[in-house]
Each structure stands twice: as C-alpha cells, then as structure tokens.
Design an enzyme around this catalytic site. Structure first.
Site, short mmCIF file in Angstrom:
data_model
loop_
_atom_site.label_atom_id
_atom_site.label_comp_id
_atom_site.label_asym_id
_atom_site.label_seq_id
_atom_site.Cartn_x
_atom_site.Cartn_y
_atom_site.Cartn_z
N GLU A 52 0.83 -1.21 0.00
CA GLU A 52 0.00 0.00 0.00
C GLU A 52 0.86 1.27 0.00
OE1 GLU A 52 -3.38 -2.00 2.88
OE2 GLU A 52 -2.43 -0.13 3.46
N ASN A 62 -6.48 3.97 15.11
CA ASN A 62 -7.47 3.66 14.06
C ASN A 62 -8.07 2.29 14.30
OD1 ASN A 62 -7.65 5.66 11.92
ND2 ASN A 62 -5.45 5.33 11.72
N CYS A 91 -2.51 1.93 8.10
CA CYS A 91 -1.63 0.93 7.48
C CYS A 91 -2.17 -0.49 7.47
CB CYS A 91 -0.26 0.92 8.13
SG CYS A 91 -0.14 1.74 9.68
N1 SAH Z 1 7.10 -0.11 11.44
C1 SAH Z 1 7.19 1.31 11.51
C2 SAH Z 1 6.48 2.05 10.41
C3 SAH Z 1 5.11 1.57 10.01
S1 SAH Z 1 3.76 1.92 11.08
C4 SAH Z 1 6.76 1.79 12.89
O1 SAH Z 1 6.35 0.98 13.69
O2 SAH Z 1 6.91 2.97 13.16
C5 SAH Z 1 3.54 3.66 11.03
C6 SAH Z 1 2.90 4.25 12.27
O3 SAH Z 1 1.50 3.92 12.34
C7 SAH Z 1 3.50 3.75 13.57
O4 SAH Z 1 3.64 4.81 14.48
C8 SAH Z 1 2.46 2.75 14.04
O5 SAH Z 1 2.62 2.49 15.41
C9 SAH Z 1 1.19 3.45 13.65
N2 SAH Z 1 0.00 2.60 13.59
C10 SAH Z 1 -0.11 1.35 13.13
N3 SAH Z 1 -1.37 0.89 13.25
C11 SAH Z 1 -2.10 1.89 13.76
C12 SAH Z 1 -3.47 2.04 14.12
N4 SAH Z 1 -4.36 1.05 13.98
N5 SAH Z 1 -3.85 3.23 14.64
C13 SAH Z 1 -2.95 4.25 14.79
N6 SAH Z 1 -1.65 4.16 14.49
C14 SAH Z 1 -1.22 2.99 13.98
#
Ligand code: SAH
Length: 339
Positions: free
Chosen positions: A92, A290, A331
C-alpha cells in the site's frame, strides 16, 4: 536472472553498462531516463540505438508496479493505492495532499514481523523485504498516475524500515541522488517501532532525515503489551539510542503516540511521557488509534487534554489530522482485504 536496473546506484550502473559493452556516459543517460523521466520501458530511451536497447532488454529488467486498486477519499482527496509487485504480492502507498505540498507514505516490506497489537500490517504475517526499486516504484508510479510532484516522503506504510536496513538505505541514497530524483532527505521521515541497534547504525550514516519513533507508552509494562519489540529493546535501551541519534546527527526525534482509551491516555501516562522525553527536546505526534479488524483497542477521547498536559509541561506536540478515514488509509488495511 536479469538485473533489477532501478535498484542500481549510478556507480553500479556504470560498471554493469561497461560489462554489456556500452560506454560509461550511456549509464548517465539511462539513469536519467529511469529516475528523472521515470521511463519503464527501454524502447522509450530514444537517445540510445535500437541495437543497444535490445542488449539492455536482454541484461536488465524494469518491473513497474501495477495499480490493483485506487481509492480516493471524498473528505480530503487522500489517495490510497494498492500496488501489485511482479511476484503477486500487494503493498500500500498513500498520497496525502497538504497545503505545503504532497506527501507520500510508502511501504518498505510486504507484511511485517513486528506484530504490534493495534496494527493491521502484521496481522497477515511477513512475506518479504522490498527492493530499492520497489520503494522508488511507489513514488514514480504515484507521480506518474496523479501528475503530482511529491514534496516529502514518510516511511510509515507497511513494514519496519529498519528491519530492511540495506535496501532502505540504498533507496534513500537513490532518492536523493543529484542526477536522479534529487529529493533532499530533509523531506524524508523514517518511522521505526524501535530497533535500537539499527537506530545506532543509522545515526552513523548521518543521512539528515527525521527519525520518528513509535513509542505509544512511556512504561515498559504497557509498551510490551502493545509492542513485542519492547521485550528485545526496552524503553531504557531505546532512549539511549534516541539520545545517541540526536547527539550524532543534531536532528530532533519525533515520537509517535497513538492514544488508546484506558490504556495510555491518563494524566499519569502523560507525565511519564514528559519525564522520559523532555531531556531530548523531542516532538510528540499524537495519533488517535485507528480501528482495524483485529483491533480491540478503542480511540481515546482524551486527545485534547493529553495534548494540553504535554504542551503545558513544555513538550512540543501535535495532534495528527486523520486523513482518508473513509478509505481505510490506516496501514495494512487494504492489503488485508485482498488476502
Ligand atoms: N514499522 C514502523 C512504520 C510503520 S507503522 C513503525 O512501527 O513505526 C507507522 C505508524 O502507524 C507507527 O507509528 C504505528 O505504530 C502506527 N500505527 C499502526 N497501526 C495503527 C493504528 N491502527 N492506529 C494508529 N496508528 C497505527
């Protein structure tokens, strides 16, 4: 097997071109076709002879990404692409339009190993690392499709960029190459769940990008519940790497903190966070969690008071605007639906 030409640095391309019998200056022309004109077909490289183009086709491959799905938010024109890779994997990419320019959120892996409790990306397991060409491809294909010149990039899509360290660093070098896309790494943010050893390695490279660390809790018990990586690199170890990154690069860290109802959104949690990061002069990006299919965590209603608690204690904070809520822009959600 043919060589993946879009993943080659200008130096590597020169070496490979001389092996195919081409002259060195041809490599510069080809690099320009690939990274400036974003050509995906050797037949379009009109300043090369037909014979040479055939030779290139025999030695090299360009594997363009295929748009499998494209969703446009009715609220804010955020565009979410589901891209197909040439082995059938899907990833994505999200294009976000801000007043100061467009930003692109790109994926670094197909799937993820990190298994954070609230995240959809890891729910379908880890498939493989993305090549530099597949990270660049997300930018080039999106720019081609949308006609928009992307101003900044966040490595915040599917995957853990520091778990795919070599390919991610090579992607950054290609992205910022003066003779290629020439994007300043000042306009790039890399988000990590906190692989401390790799943060230390990254600090040594002094790339000038912004490091975002997904913290989500300022105590080990809560953080380990949310993020298994905390059992390997706990908060003390992570903070040591963050201090070192700041010292080595002079770049302030940005912490991501997703507010989850009843779990990490109390005044005590805010005060712990202040104590932890104040010495770093860091910035906090507050996110409301989210909803995802596997997610039993609920968004906190405390974002505003949590924010005020931080800022009144001298912490620089923002509440992230939710973009693309109607198109599952969080994501991993779209990829999940395809599996
Ligand atoms: N692996 C990396 C980058 C990808 S996730 C990391 O962990 O930073 C990107 C961001 O989105 C991260 O801060 C992650 O914790 C957040 N994230 C993932 N799922 C989420 C959700 N359901 N709600 C809010 N933030 C989320």
């Amino acid at each position: 097997m043919k060589t993946d030409i879009l993943s080659l640095t200008p130096e590597e391309l020169q070496d490979e071109i001389t092996v195919t019998g081409g002259q060195k200056f041809r490599a510069e022309q080809i690099f320009n076709w690939l990274h400036v004109k974003k050509t995906t077909n050797f037949s379009e490289m009109s300043n090369l002879s037909e014979q040479f183009r055939q030779k290139l086709t025999a030695y090299f491959c360009i594997k363009p990404l295929i748009i499998r799905k494209k969703l446009v938010s009715e609220y804010d024109y955020t565009v979410k692409y589901l891209y197909g890779l040439n082995d059938g994997e899907n990833i994505e990419t999200v294009l976000m339009k801000y007043r100061h320019g467009a930003s692109l959120c790109i994926s670094t892996q197909a799937g993820c190993k990190m298994n954070c409790a609230f995240c959809a990306s890891g729910a379908y397991g880890f498939k493989r690392n993305l090549k530099p060409s597949e990270m660049l491809g997300q930018l080039y294909e999106t720019e081609r499709d949308s006609g928009i010149d992307v101003k900044s990039i966040v490595l915040m899509g599917i995957g853990e960029p520091l778990d795919n360290f070599g390919n991610t660093v090579k992607f950054l070098r290609l992205l910022s190459d003066k003779s290629g896309r020439n994007m300043s790494l000042r306009h790039v943010s890399l988000s990590t769940c906190g692989l401390s050893d790799r943060i230390d390695e990254l600090a040594k490279l002094k790339l000038g990008l912004t490091l975002s660390v997904s913290l989500h809790a300022a105590d080990d018990k809560t953080r380990s519940r949310l993020m298994p990586v905390n059992d390997v690199f706990n908060i003390d170890r992570l903070m040591a790497s963050c201090r070192n990154y700041f010292k080595e690069t002079g770049r302030r860290i940005s912490f991501e903190y997703a507010l989850i109802k009843g779990l990490n959104d109390s005044f005590e949690a805010a005060d712990r966070l202040v104590k932890l990061i104040k010495p770093l002069g860091a910035h906090v990006n507050l996110i409301t969690v989210n909803p995802t299919l596997k997610n039993t965590h609920h968004a906190s209603g405390n974002a505003k008071v949590f924010y005020e608690r931080l800022t009144s204690s001298g912490i620089n904070a923002t509440i992230r605007r939710t973009l693309g809520a109607d198109i599952n822009a969080a994501c991993g959600q779209l990829r999940g639906q395809e599996n």
